[in-house]
Motif scaffolding. Sequence first.
Motif, PDB file in Angstrom:
ATOM      1  N   GLY A  55      31.831  39.980  55.227  1.00  7.63           N
ATOM      2  CA  GLY A  55      32.861  39.516  54.291  1.00  7.63           C
ATOM      3  C   GLY A  55      32.288  38.566  53.263  1.00  7.63           C
ATOM      4  N   ILE A  56      31.426  37.609  53.743  1.00  8.38           N
ATOM      5  CA  ILE A  56      30.784  36.680  52.801  1.00  8.38           C
ATOM      6  C   ILE A  56      29.863  37.434  51.852  1.00  8.38           C
ATOM      7  N   TRP A  57      29.147  38.401  52.380  1.00 13.07           N
ATOM      8  CA  TRP A  57      28.240  39.217  51.542  1.00 13.07           C
ATOM      9  C   TRP A  57      29.031  39.933  50.434  1.00 13.07           C
ATOM     10  N   LEU A  58      30.172  40.522  50.834  1.00 12.16           N
ATOM     11  CA  LEU A  58      30.991  41.240  49.857  1.00 12.16           C
ATOM     12  C   LEU A  58      31.571  40.275  48.807  1.00 12.16           C
ATOM     13  N   MET A  59      31.992  39.088  49.262  1.00 10.32           N
ATOM     14  CA  MET A  59      32.546  38.121  48.312  1.00 10.32           C
ATOM     15  C   MET A  59      31.473  37.664  47.321  1.00 10.32           C
ATOM     16  N   MET A  60      30.262  37.446  47.811  1.00  9.30           N
ATOM     17  CA  MET A  60      29.178  37.049  46.910  1.00  9.30           C
ATOM     18  C   MET A  60      28.853  38.172  45.929  1.00  9.30           C
ATOM     19  N   ALA A  61      28.879  39.429  46.404  1.00  6.41           N
ATOM     20  CA  ALA A  61      28.612  40.564  45.524  1.00  6.41           C
ATOM     21  C   ALA A  61      29.648  40.646  44.406  1.00  6.41           C
ATOM     22  N   PHE A  62      30.880  40.209  44.694  1.00  6.30           N
ATOM     23  CA  PHE A  62      31.930  40.245  43.688  1.00  6.30           C
ATOM     24  C   PHE A  62      31.886  39.032  42.748  1.00  6.30           C
ATOM     25  N   LEU A  63      31.654  37.823  43.296  1.00  3.89           N
ATOM     26  CA  LEU A  63      31.804  36.590  42.526  1.00  3.89           C
ATOM     27  C   LEU A  63      30.533  36.152  41.808  1.00  3.89           C
ATOM     28  N   VAL A  64      29.377  36.252  42.472  1.00  9.63           N
ATOM     29  CA  VAL A  64      28.147  35.687  41.881  1.00  9.63           C
ATOM     30  C   VAL A  64      27.805  36.320  40.533  1.00  9.63           C
ATOM     31  N   PRO A  65      27.861  37.649  40.389  1.00  7.53           N
ATOM     32  CA  PRO A  65      27.559  38.206  39.060  1.00  7.53           C
ATOM     33  C   PRO A  65      28.502  37.707  37.961  1.00  7.53           C
ATOM     34  N   MET A  66      29.742  37.336  38.347  1.00 10.52           N
ATOM     35  CA  MET A  66      30.688  36.860  37.339  1.00 10.52           C
ATOM     36  C   MET A  66      30.330  35.485  36.794  1.00 10.52           C
ATOM     37  N   LEU A  67      29.382  34.804  37.450  1.00 10.93           N
ATOM     38  CA  LEU A  67      28.891  33.541  36.889  1.00 10.93           C
ATOM     39  C   LEU A  67      28.161  33.769  35.566  1.00 10.93           C
ATOM     40  N   PHE A  68      27.723  35.012  35.332  1.00  5.96           N
ATOM     41  CA  PHE A  68      26.941  35.315  34.131  1.00  5.96           C
ATOM     42  C   PHE A  68      27.684  36.232  33.151  1.00  5.96           C
ATOM     43  N   TRP A  69      28.711  36.912  33.621  1.00 11.64           N
ATOM     44  CA  TRP A  69      29.555  37.685  32.690  1.00 11.64           C
ATOM     45  C   TRP A  69      30.990  37.665  33.156  1.00 11.64           C
ATOM     46  N   PHE A  70      31.854  37.159  32.269  1.00 11.10           N
ATOM     47  CA  PHE A  70      33.282  37.154  32.508  1.00 11.10           C
ATOM     48  C   PHE A  70      33.949  37.359  31.152  1.00 11.10           C
ATOM     49  N   PRO A  71      34.933  38.251  31.042  1.00 12.05           N
ATOM     50  CA  PRO A  71      35.499  38.586  29.724  1.00 12.05           C
ATOM     51  C   PRO A  71      35.931  37.363  28.924  1.00 12.05           C
ATOM     52  N   GLY A  72      35.377  37.253  27.726  1.00 10.78           N
ATOM     53  CA  GLY A  72      35.758  36.186  26.808  1.00 10.78           C
ATOM     54  C   GLY A  72      35.108  34.849  27.070  1.00 10.78           C
ATOM     55  N   ARG A  73      34.275  34.720  28.120  1.00 10.02           N
ATOM     56  CA  ARG A  73      33.710  33.409  28.445  1.00 10.02           C
ATOM     57  C   ARG A  73      32.195  33.435  28.564  1.00 10.02           C
ATOM     58  N   ARG A  74      31.662  34.221  29.494  1.00 11.22           N
ATOM     59  CA  ARG A  74      30.215  34.241  29.700  1.00 11.22           C
ATOM     60  C   ARG A  74      29.687  35.628  29.354  1.00 11.22           C
TER      61      ARG A  74
END
Length: 404
Positions: A55-74
């Motif tokens: 579960g932690i692995w899946l959450m990191m796979a979803f959240l960590v990449p968003m630290l570098f790309w998120f619509p309108g912000r990064r």
Amino acid sequence: MRAHRHLKSILAGWRPAVFSFMDWGVFALRSYHYLLLSSRFFIESELTSRTWFNGIWLMMAFLVPMLFWFPGRRMNKGWFILLELLLGGSYYVNSVFHPDLASKADYLLPSLTMGYLMSKRTLWVIPAVTLIPFTFQTFLKSSWEQTLSIGTDNLLFCFIGIWVSFVAKAYHQKNEMAAEIEQQNKLLTLYAAEIENMTLLEERNRLSKELHDTLGHSFISLIMSLDATIALMDRKPAEVKERLIRLRELTEQNLDEMRSTVHEMGEEALSLKQKVEALVNRLREHTGIVLNVNLVGNEPPLRFEMQQTVLRVVQESFTNALKHGKASQLDLELQFSESMLHLIIRNNGKPISKLEYGFGLTTMKHRIEQWGGSLRVSSEEGITAMTQVRCEIPIKGVIGYDQN
């Protein structure tokens, strides 16, 4: 500068309207993929350490990449793709080895997301998503056809993402060009109005100076002479009569000057050919010189200032030919092509030993160059000496062409 900043603000406004919609759409598809994977954990009867780890692995796979790309912000797309492939791709491979982790084991939507965010620096994504199925081919004991089919599906969705990105960029460029063209049209309309106002003001000032110079002094003289005549009316009636006769003659001269000024104003409505013919006729009448004229082509509407420039070249050329060259024959050719005015003036006067532009021709040369044209003078010695002045001015697509 104000117009330039306004244009930049318009173009900046188009970008969110196009890319924001696409970004959020792709972001929603990726989120849906991880939502499907995480739904498996909600039906687990018991939570083991292995379940927590996955579960932690899946959450990191979803959240960590968003630290570098998120619509309108990064917008650090390169790092997003790398982390998505390392975390999400590795979890996908792990889910193949443990089918109980996933509702559906595929990697299509993340492949689409990476294709959408791909750049020239991240082209390695294409072979990476294609080769992922080969990492578990032996474990699944799949045939090459089955493995290649899974890799082809990943590749297809990657190219769908690339296509979506291409459509978004093409739409943005189209809107950018449309906004720029619209802004340029507004600027051209504004500049045309300003030029028209400046032209009217310049013409008004010119006419006021003409009237002031030609009539102002004459009327002042008339008023002063009338005042002096009134003072002498009782004491010297004979002298008053002589003064009145002279004043009448002066008044007639003033009237002639006024008519001449009005006539010059009216000449603005004449074509260049008509003005050249009038100039040639006056020269023939006063000098008796042989003057051949050849007017070729249909004259388009020309600005008054351009007509005056050409007439000054003709006058200056005639004056130099008669005064310095002692010419007995002049040939003038005025030709209009579709986009160019050609003026050639030849005379058989004394050839120029050392060609130097005097003040008159130098001034005319500069004025013609301001219209985008050229002025050249050449002189040849021989059995029949000839000096030639050649002038060329573009008349279409430049400010000298009057479209009205």
